[in-house]
Design a protein around this motif. Structure first.
Motif, PDB file in Angstrom:
ATOM      1  N   LYS A   1      39.314  17.346  48.065  1.00 12.09           N
ATOM      2  CA  LYS A   1      39.555  17.448  46.626  1.00 12.09           C
ATOM      3  C   LYS A   1      38.931  18.717  46.024  1.00 12.09           C
ATOM      4  CE  LYS A   1      39.771  14.562  42.617  1.00 12.09           C
ATOM      5  NZ  LYS A   1      40.268  13.243  42.354  1.00 12.09           N
ATOM      6  N   LYS A   2      37.794  19.144  46.549  1.00 12.65           N
ATOM      7  CA  LYS A   2      37.084  20.303  46.012  1.00 12.65           C
ATOM      8  C   LYS A   2      37.619  21.637  46.535  1.00 12.65           C
ATOM      9  CE  LYS A   2      33.211  19.797  43.618  1.00 12.65           C
ATOM     10  NZ  LYS A   2      33.091  20.241  42.278  1.00 12.65           N
ATOM     11  N   LEU A   3      38.200  21.669  47.715  1.00 11.93           N
ATOM     12  CA  LEU A   3      38.612  22.934  48.321  1.00 11.93           C
ATOM     13  C   LEU A   3      39.634  23.717  47.486  1.00 11.93           C
ATOM     14  CD1 LEU A   3      38.659  22.156  52.126  1.00 11.93           C
ATOM     15  CD2 LEU A   3      37.059  23.555  50.871  1.00 11.93           C
ATOM     16  N   PRO A   4      40.677  23.104  46.926  1.00 11.50           N
ATOM     17  CA  PRO A   4      41.602  23.893  46.096  1.00 11.50           C
ATOM     18  C   PRO A   4      40.927  24.492  44.865  1.00 11.50           C
ATOM     19  CG  PRO A   4      42.625  21.837  46.721  1.00 11.50           C
ATOM     20  CD  PRO A   4      41.191  21.759  47.138  1.00 11.50           C
ATOM     21  N   ASP A   5      40.012  23.748  44.251  1.00 11.79           N
ATOM     22  CA  ASP A   5      39.286  24.272  43.093  1.00 11.79           C
ATOM     23  C   ASP A   5      38.418  25.456  43.488  1.00 11.79           C
ATOM     24  OD1 ASP A   5      40.405  22.309  41.513  1.00 11.79           O
ATOM     25  OD2 ASP A   5      38.695  20.942  41.768  1.00 11.79           O
ATOM     26  N   MET A   6      37.775  25.354  44.639  1.00 12.39           N
ATOM     27  CA  MET A   6      36.929  26.453  45.109  1.00 12.39           C
ATOM     28  C   MET A   6      37.762  27.689  45.432  1.00 12.39           C
ATOM     29  SD  MET A   6      34.263  24.330  47.481  1.00 12.39           S
ATOM     30  CE  MET A   6      33.656  25.783  48.276  1.00 12.39           C
ATOM     31  N   ALA A   7      38.922  27.497  46.049  1.00  9.00           N
ATOM     32  CA  ALA A   7      39.801  28.621  46.372  1.00  9.00           C
ATOM     33  C   ALA A   7      40.322  29.283  45.099  1.00  9.00           C
ATOM     34  CB  ALA A   7      40.956  28.148  47.241  1.00  9.00           C
ATOM     35  N   ARG A   8      40.648  28.484  44.109  1.00  9.62           N
ATOM     36  CA  ARG A   8      41.137  29.022  42.839  1.00  9.62           C
ATOM     37  C   ARG A   8      40.061  29.844  42.143  1.00  9.62           C
ATOM     38  NH1 ARG A   8      42.385  24.389  40.769  1.00  9.62           N
ATOM     39  NH2 ARG A   8      44.320  24.290  41.951  1.00  9.62           N
TER      40      ARG A   8
ATOM     41  N   LEU B   1      37.515  31.286  43.560  1.00  9.17           N
ATOM     42  CA  LEU B   1      37.280  32.485  44.363  1.00  9.17           C
ATOM     43  C   LEU B   1      38.335  33.543  44.072  1.00  9.17           C
ATOM     44  CD1 LEU B   1      35.617  33.837  46.619  1.00  9.17           C
ATOM     45  CD2 LEU B   1      37.218  32.801  48.237  1.00  9.17           C
ATOM     46  N   GLY B   2      39.587  33.125  43.931  1.00 10.85           N
ATOM     47  CA  GLY B   2      40.664  34.059  43.591  1.00 10.85           C
ATOM     48  C   GLY B   2      40.450  34.696  42.234  1.00 10.85           C
ATOM     49  N   ARG B   3      40.038  33.907  41.266  1.00 10.52           N
ATOM     50  CA  ARG B   3      39.753  34.453  39.929  1.00 10.52           C
ATOM     51  C   ARG B   3      38.614  35.469  39.989  1.00 10.52           C
ATOM     52  NH1 ARG B   3      39.789  28.716  36.994  1.00 10.52           N
ATOM     53  NH2 ARG B   3      42.030  28.442  36.823  1.00 10.52           N
ATOM     54  N   SER B   4      37.584  35.129  40.739  1.00 10.37           N
ATOM     55  CA  SER B   4      36.443  36.039  40.855  1.00 10.37           C
ATOM     56  C   SER B   4      36.853  37.351  41.511  1.00 10.37           C
ATOM     57  CB  SER B   4      35.335  35.387  41.673  1.00 10.37           C
ATOM     58  OG  SER B   4      34.894  34.210  41.071  1.00 10.37           O
ATOM     59  N   MET B   5      37.703  37.279  42.520  1.00 15.25           N
ATOM     60  CA  MET B   5      38.163  38.501  43.184  1.00 15.25           C
ATOM     61  C   MET B   5      38.998  39.360  42.241  1.00 15.25           C
ATOM     62  SD  MET B   5      36.810  38.671  46.094  1.00 15.25           S
ATOM     63  CE  MET B   5      37.747  40.010  46.770  1.00 15.25           C
ATOM     64  N   ARG B   6      39.846  38.732  41.425  1.00  4.96           N
ATOM     65  CA  ARG B   6      40.639  39.502  40.457  1.00  4.96           C
ATOM     66  C   ARG B   6      39.743  40.185  39.440  1.00  4.96           C
ATOM     67  NH1 ARG B   6      44.356  35.270  41.044  1.00  4.96           N
ATOM     68  NH2 ARG B   6      43.430  34.106  39.337  1.00  4.96           N
ATOM     69  N   ILE B   7      38.727  39.481  38.965  1.00  2.00           N
ATOM     70  CA  ILE B   7      37.793  40.067  37.998  1.00  2.00           C
ATOM     71  C   ILE B   7      37.045  41.229  38.631  1.00  2.00           C
ATOM     72  CG2 ILE B   7      35.668  39.625  36.712  1.00  2.00           C
ATOM     73  CD1 ILE B   7      36.743  36.777  36.228  1.00  2.00           C
ATOM     74  N   LEU B   8      36.586  41.044  39.860  1.00  2.00           N
ATOM     75  CA  LEU B   8      35.860  42.102  40.562  1.00  2.00           C
ATOM     76  C   LEU B   8      36.739  43.334  40.751  1.00  2.00           C
ATOM     77  CD1 LEU B   8      33.258  42.919  42.057  1.00  2.00           C
ATOM     78  CD2 LEU B   8      34.315  41.996  44.124  1.00  2.00           C
ATOM     79  N   LYS B   9      37.997  43.133  41.135  1.00  2.00           N
ATOM     80  CA  LYS B   9      38.913  44.259  41.316  1.00  2.00           C
ATOM     81  C   LYS B   9      39.140  44.998  40.004  1.00  2.00           C
ATOM     82  CE  LYS B   9      41.768  42.861  45.199  1.00  2.00           C
ATOM     83  NZ  LYS B   9      43.133  42.498  45.605  1.00  2.00           N
ATOM     84  N   SER B  10      39.352  44.256  38.926  1.00  2.00           N
ATOM     85  CA  SER B  10      39.625  44.915  37.652  1.00  2.00           C
ATOM     86  C   SER B  10      38.394  45.672  37.154  1.00  2.00           C
ATOM     87  CB  SER B  10      40.089  43.907  36.603  1.00  2.00           C
ATOM     88  OG  SER B  10      39.054  43.013  36.279  1.00  2.00           O
ATOM     89  N   GLU B  11      37.215  45.115  37.356  1.00  2.00           N
ATOM     90  CA  GLU B  11      35.995  45.809  36.943  1.00  2.00           C
ATOM     91  C   GLU B  11      35.761  47.061  37.780  1.00  2.00           C
ATOM     92  OE1 GLU B  11      33.965  45.258  34.357  1.00  2.00           O
ATOM     93  OE2 GLU B  11      35.324  43.676  33.730  1.00  2.00           O
TER      94      GLU B  11
END
Length: 64
Positions: free
Chosen positions: A25-32, A34-44
């Motif tokens: 149950k937690k794995l999809p939330d964690m992957a989501r 992580l994806g958001r964090s990677m997008r933020i890191l790339k944009s910064e």
């Protein structure tokens, strides 16, 4: 010596451990998140690079 070092079962073991530790149950939330964090890191990082090149172009000195 290290030929064929990474086999498919080497990748399967950590995935099974993560599934057992965090649950299905937690794995999809964690992957989501992580994806958001990677997008933020790339944009910064992109913003920093563009700001740095803008600063160098504005002064005309460039990087030493």
């Amino acid at each position: 010596m290290f030929r064929n070092a990474v086999q498919p079962w080497h990748l399967l073991v950590p995935l099974v451990v993560c599934l057992l530790v965090f649950g299905s149950k937690k794995l999809p939330d964690m992957a989501r998140s992580l994806g958001r964090s990677m997008r933020i890191l790339k944009s910064e990082a992109h913003a920093l690079r563009s700001e740095d090149s803008r600063t160098d172009a504005g002064t005309g000195t460039g990087a030493a």
